[in-house]
Design an enzyme around this catalytic site. Structure first.
Site, PDB file in Angstrom:
ATOM      1  N   GLN A  28       0.825  -1.202   0.000  1.00 14.51           N
ATOM      2  CA  GLN A  28       0.000   0.000   0.000  1.00 14.51           C
ATOM      3  C   GLN A  28       0.861   1.254   0.000  1.00 14.51           C
ATOM      4  O   GLN A  28       1.978   1.256   0.481  1.00 14.51           O
ATOM      5  CB  GLN A  28      -0.969   0.014   1.181  1.00 14.51           C
ATOM      6  CG  GLN A  28      -0.317   0.068   2.534  1.00 14.51           C
ATOM      7  CD  GLN A  28      -1.317  -0.150   3.663  1.00 14.51           C
ATOM      8  OE1 GLN A  28      -2.187  -1.015   3.578  1.00 14.51           O
ATOM      9  NE2 GLN A  28      -1.188   0.628   4.713  1.00 14.51           N
ATOM     10  N   GLY A  29       0.284   2.288  -0.604  1.00 11.66           N
ATOM     11  CA  GLY A  29       0.913   3.596  -0.645  1.00 11.66           C
ATOM     12  C   GLY A  29      -0.108   4.652  -0.275  1.00 11.66           C
ATOM     13  O   GLY A  29      -1.308   4.373  -0.171  1.00 11.66           O
ATOM     14  N   TYR A  30       0.385   5.870  -0.103  1.00 12.36           N
ATOM     15  CA  TYR A  30      -0.482   6.971   0.328  1.00 12.36           C
ATOM     16  C   TYR A  30      -0.429   8.120  -0.659  1.00 12.36           C
ATOM     17  O   TYR A  30       0.628   8.666  -0.932  1.00 12.36           O
ATOM     18  CB  TYR A  30      -0.075   7.460   1.726  1.00 12.36           C
ATOM     19  CG  TYR A  30      -0.443   6.448   2.777  1.00 12.36           C
ATOM     20  CD1 TYR A  30      -1.646   6.537   3.448  1.00 12.36           C
ATOM     21  CD2 TYR A  30       0.380   5.360   3.039  1.00 12.36           C
ATOM     22  CE1 TYR A  30      -2.018   5.587   4.380  1.00 12.36           C
ATOM     23  CE2 TYR A  30       0.024   4.400   3.961  1.00 12.36           C
ATOM     24  CZ  TYR A  30      -1.177   4.522   4.633  1.00 12.36           C
ATOM     25  OH  TYR A  30      -1.553   3.575   5.542  1.00 12.36           O
ATOM     26  N   ILE A  31      -1.594   8.473  -1.184  1.00  8.08           N
ATOM     27  CA  ILE A  31      -1.713   9.659  -2.027  1.00  8.08           C
ATOM     28  C   ILE A  31      -1.624  10.892  -1.136  1.00  8.08           C
ATOM     29  O   ILE A  31      -1.030  11.892  -1.488  1.00  8.08           O
ATOM     30  CB  ILE A  31      -3.037   9.626  -2.827  1.00  8.08           C
ATOM     31  CG1 ILE A  31      -2.984   8.474  -3.845  1.00  8.08           C
ATOM     32  CG2 ILE A  31      -3.293  10.957  -3.503  1.00  8.08           C
ATOM     33  CD1 ILE A  31      -4.295   8.220  -4.571  1.00  8.08           C
ATOM     34  N   GLU A  83       2.893   9.132  -2.431  1.00  8.41           N
ATOM     35  CA  GLU A  83       4.071   9.724  -1.817  1.00  8.41           C
ATOM     36  C   GLU A  83       5.171   8.669  -1.760  1.00  8.41           C
ATOM     37  O   GLU A  83       4.894   7.469  -1.832  1.00  8.41           O
ATOM     38  CB  GLU A  83       3.725  10.191  -0.394  1.00  8.41           C
ATOM     39  CG  GLU A  83       2.651  11.254  -0.357  1.00  8.41           C
ATOM     40  CD  GLU A  83       2.161  11.558   1.057  1.00  8.41           C
ATOM     41  OE1 GLU A  83       2.642  10.938   2.026  1.00  8.41           O
ATOM     42  OE2 GLU A  83       1.281  12.425   1.183  1.00  8.41           O
TER      43      GLU A  83
END
Length: 159
Positions: A28-31, A83
């Site tokens: 998972q990643g974070y916008i 990010e």
């Protein structure tokens, strides 16, 4: 509004692996990982998810959460907008009484960290704590995935 209520704990041994009825790899990643609001993209198996979370309440147990399943292709495209930093982990599911504990074993810069969460219907709901559960870390922002992305576990001792 959908409300997520959960408690978070450190895990003291790896016996959860034998007790798990399911496991899956999650990337998972974070916008957006601003304090008080996050927008997360997650790939779990062949599915994608977009999740928005609000600020936690004073106890750190409850916050707004909205999640939508998206296609794997959409999730892969959205990951390009995230990010820097990715959370990579295996999630194990273990039943304990009426609840399911989600145990996350982290990799990469968060290697060595294992955290368990249990979702509740209300903050003071009782639950059966499995034997592998240790110290409670609910509300400690260091253990939020969005924080682990910015300040990974491997850097904690040097701070």
């Amino acid at each position: 509004m959908a409300q997520e209520i959960e408690r978070k704990f450190l895990v003291v041994d790896d016996s959860y692996k034998q007790e798990a009825y399911s496991q899956s790899r999650i990337v998972q990643g974070y916008i957006c990982s601003a304090r008080g609001r996050t927008v997360r993209v997650r790939i779990r198996g062949d599915k994608g998810y977009l999740t928005i979370k609000g600020a936690s309440n004073a106890s750190g147990m409850s916050r707004y959460e909205w999640e939508k399943e998206i296609s794997l292709q959409e999730a892969e495209e959205l990951m390009k907008l995230c990010e820097p930093g990715v959370i990579d982990k295996t999630r194990y599911l273990v039943k304990s009484g009426k609840h399911t504990f989600e145990i996350d074993e982290f990799y990469g810069d968060n290697e060595g960290l294992v955290v368990a969460e249990v979702e509740l219907k209300y903050e003071d709901e009782s639950y059966e704590k499995p034997h592998f559960i240790g110290q409670e870390v609910t509300g400690d922002v260091r253990y939020y995935n969005s924080s682990l992305m910015k300040t990974p576990f491997c850097r904690w001792e040097t701070l």
